[in-house]
Design an enzyme around this catalytic site. Structure first.
Site, PDB file in Angstrom:
ATOM      1  N   ASN A  45      36.785  14.031 -71.745  1.00 29.19           N
ATOM      2  CA  ASN A  45      37.685  15.074 -71.233  1.00 29.19           C
ATOM      3  C   ASN A  45      39.123  14.743 -71.630  1.00 29.19           C
ATOM      4  OD1 ASN A  45      37.377  12.979 -69.294  1.00 29.19           O
ATOM      5  ND2 ASN A  45      37.994  14.280 -67.600  1.00 29.19           N
ATOM      6  N   GLU A  47      42.834  16.011 -70.580  1.00 29.61           N
ATOM      7  CA  GLU A  47      43.594  16.835 -69.627  1.00 29.61           C
ATOM      8  C   GLU A  47      45.005  17.118 -70.154  1.00 29.61           C
ATOM      9  OE1 GLU A  47      43.199  14.929 -65.791  1.00 29.61           O
ATOM     10  OE2 GLU A  47      41.116  15.623 -65.636  1.00 29.61           O
ATOM     11  N   CYS A  56      36.856  19.850 -71.259  1.00 26.09           N
ATOM     12  CA  CYS A  56      35.780  18.980 -70.777  1.00 26.09           C
ATOM     13  C   CYS A  56      35.207  18.133 -71.917  1.00 26.09           C
ATOM     14  CB  CYS A  56      34.647  19.811 -70.203  1.00 26.09           C
ATOM     15  SG  CYS A  56      35.019  20.611 -68.642  1.00 26.09           S
ATOM     16  N   GLU A  58      32.100  17.657 -72.749  1.00 24.20           N
ATOM     17  CA  GLU A  58      31.024  18.340 -73.486  1.00 24.20           C
ATOM     18  C   GLU A  58      31.598  19.247 -74.557  1.00 24.20           C
ATOM     19  OE1 GLU A  58      31.600  17.999 -70.286  1.00 24.20           O
ATOM     20  OE2 GLU A  58      30.018  18.900 -69.090  1.00 24.20           O
ATOM     21  N   CYS A  93      29.979  21.869 -66.242  1.00 24.99           N
ATOM     22  CA  CYS A  93      30.598  23.033 -65.605  1.00 24.99           C
ATOM     23  C   CYS A  93      30.083  24.328 -66.258  1.00 24.99           C
ATOM     24  CB  CYS A  93      32.126  22.948 -65.687  1.00 24.99           C
ATOM     25  SG  CYS A  93      32.810  23.495 -67.262  1.00 24.99           S
ATOM     26  N   CYS A  96      31.165  25.046 -69.901  1.00 26.32           N
ATOM     27  CA  CYS A  96      30.454  24.227 -70.896  1.00 26.32           C
ATOM     28  C   CYS A  96      29.026  24.719 -71.087  1.00 26.32           C
ATOM     29  CB  CYS A  96      30.471  22.759 -70.487  1.00 26.32           C
ATOM     30  SG  CYS A  96      32.114  22.024 -70.657  1.00 26.32           S
TER      31      CYS A  96
HETATM   32  N1  THU Z   1      34.913  17.638 -66.514  1.00 27.26           N
HETATM   33  C1  THU Z   1      34.215  17.435 -67.677  1.00 27.26           C
HETATM   34  O1  THU Z   1      34.732  16.853 -68.633  1.00 27.26           O
HETATM   35  N2  THU Z   1      32.928  17.885 -67.726  1.00 27.26           N
HETATM   36  C2  THU Z   1      32.298  18.517 -66.688  1.00 27.26           C
HETATM   37  O2  THU Z   1      31.195  19.022 -66.869  1.00 27.26           O
HETATM   38  C3  THU Z   1      32.929  18.574 -65.375  1.00 27.26           C
HETATM   39  C4  THU Z   1      34.396  18.337 -65.369  1.00 27.26           C
HETATM   40  C5  THU Z   1      36.306  17.163 -66.457  1.00 27.26           C
HETATM   41  C6  THU Z   1      37.341  18.249 -66.425  1.00 27.26           C
HETATM   42  C7  THU Z   1      38.500  17.528 -65.746  1.00 27.26           C
HETATM   43  O3  THU Z   1      39.211  16.821 -66.750  1.00 27.26           O
HETATM   44  C8  THU Z   1      37.839  16.525 -64.826  1.00 27.26           C
HETATM   45  O4  THU Z   1      36.492  16.412 -65.275  1.00 27.26           O
HETATM   46  C9  THU Z   1      37.849  16.947 -63.370  1.00 27.26           C
HETATM   47  O5  THU Z   1      37.354  18.226 -63.216  1.00 27.26           O
END
Ligand code: THU
Length: 140
Positions: A45, A47, A56, A58, A93, A96
């Protein structure tokens, strides 16, 4: 998919989790996407201070692969959590899952989620995204 490959994907996702850029949520996620040609694309991920541009793990893996003109996939492993020593299952999520259905057959594509190399489960994309809206809906 062989057990050896499952474990390799889990280990790769856990390695990529260490690369997470998550200074805001502090929730680190790693993914390992297996293409049908045998290549594994890792992702984490990423941010952003403006929050919404965050990506994310994925999707990072998918977009890396697609940008290399690879669009056929077999499986993805996803591992996330705050605490390196006590991961909790991180299911992908909704956004994704929608990216997965763009490229993957829901009955064949496998999603590996869990807590460690010894403790994980495997789901089909169909289980995770029933009644999906996919590219075949846009064929006239
Ligand atoms: N996140 C992912 O990378 N994949 C997921 O399937 C769930 C959430 C990340 C997004 C954000 O950077 C952090 O997790 C908190 O939501």
């Amino acid at each position: 998919m062989t057990k050896d490959m499952e474990k390799k994907l889990v280990r790769t996702a856990l390695e990529y989790r260490k690369r997470a850029y998550a200074p805001y949520s502090e929730y680190k996620v790693g993914a390992a996407l297996l293409a049908k040609n045998g290549t594994i694309y890792g992702g984490c991920n990423v941010e952003n201070a403006a929050y919404t541009p965050s990506n994310c793990a994925e999707r990072t893996a998918f977009f890396k692969a697609v940008s290399e003109e690879v669009t056929d996939f077999e499986a993805i492993a996803i591992f996330g959590g705050y605490d390196d020593t006590e991961l909790k299952t991180c299911a992908p999520c909704g956004v994704c899952r929608q990216v997965m259905i763009e490229f993957c057959d829901p009955d064949e594509f496998l999603i590996i989620i869990g807590r460690s190399e010894e403790d994980y489960e495997v789901h089909t994309l169909r289980e995770m995204l029933p009644l999906s809206f996919s590219p075949k809906e846009l064929k006239k």
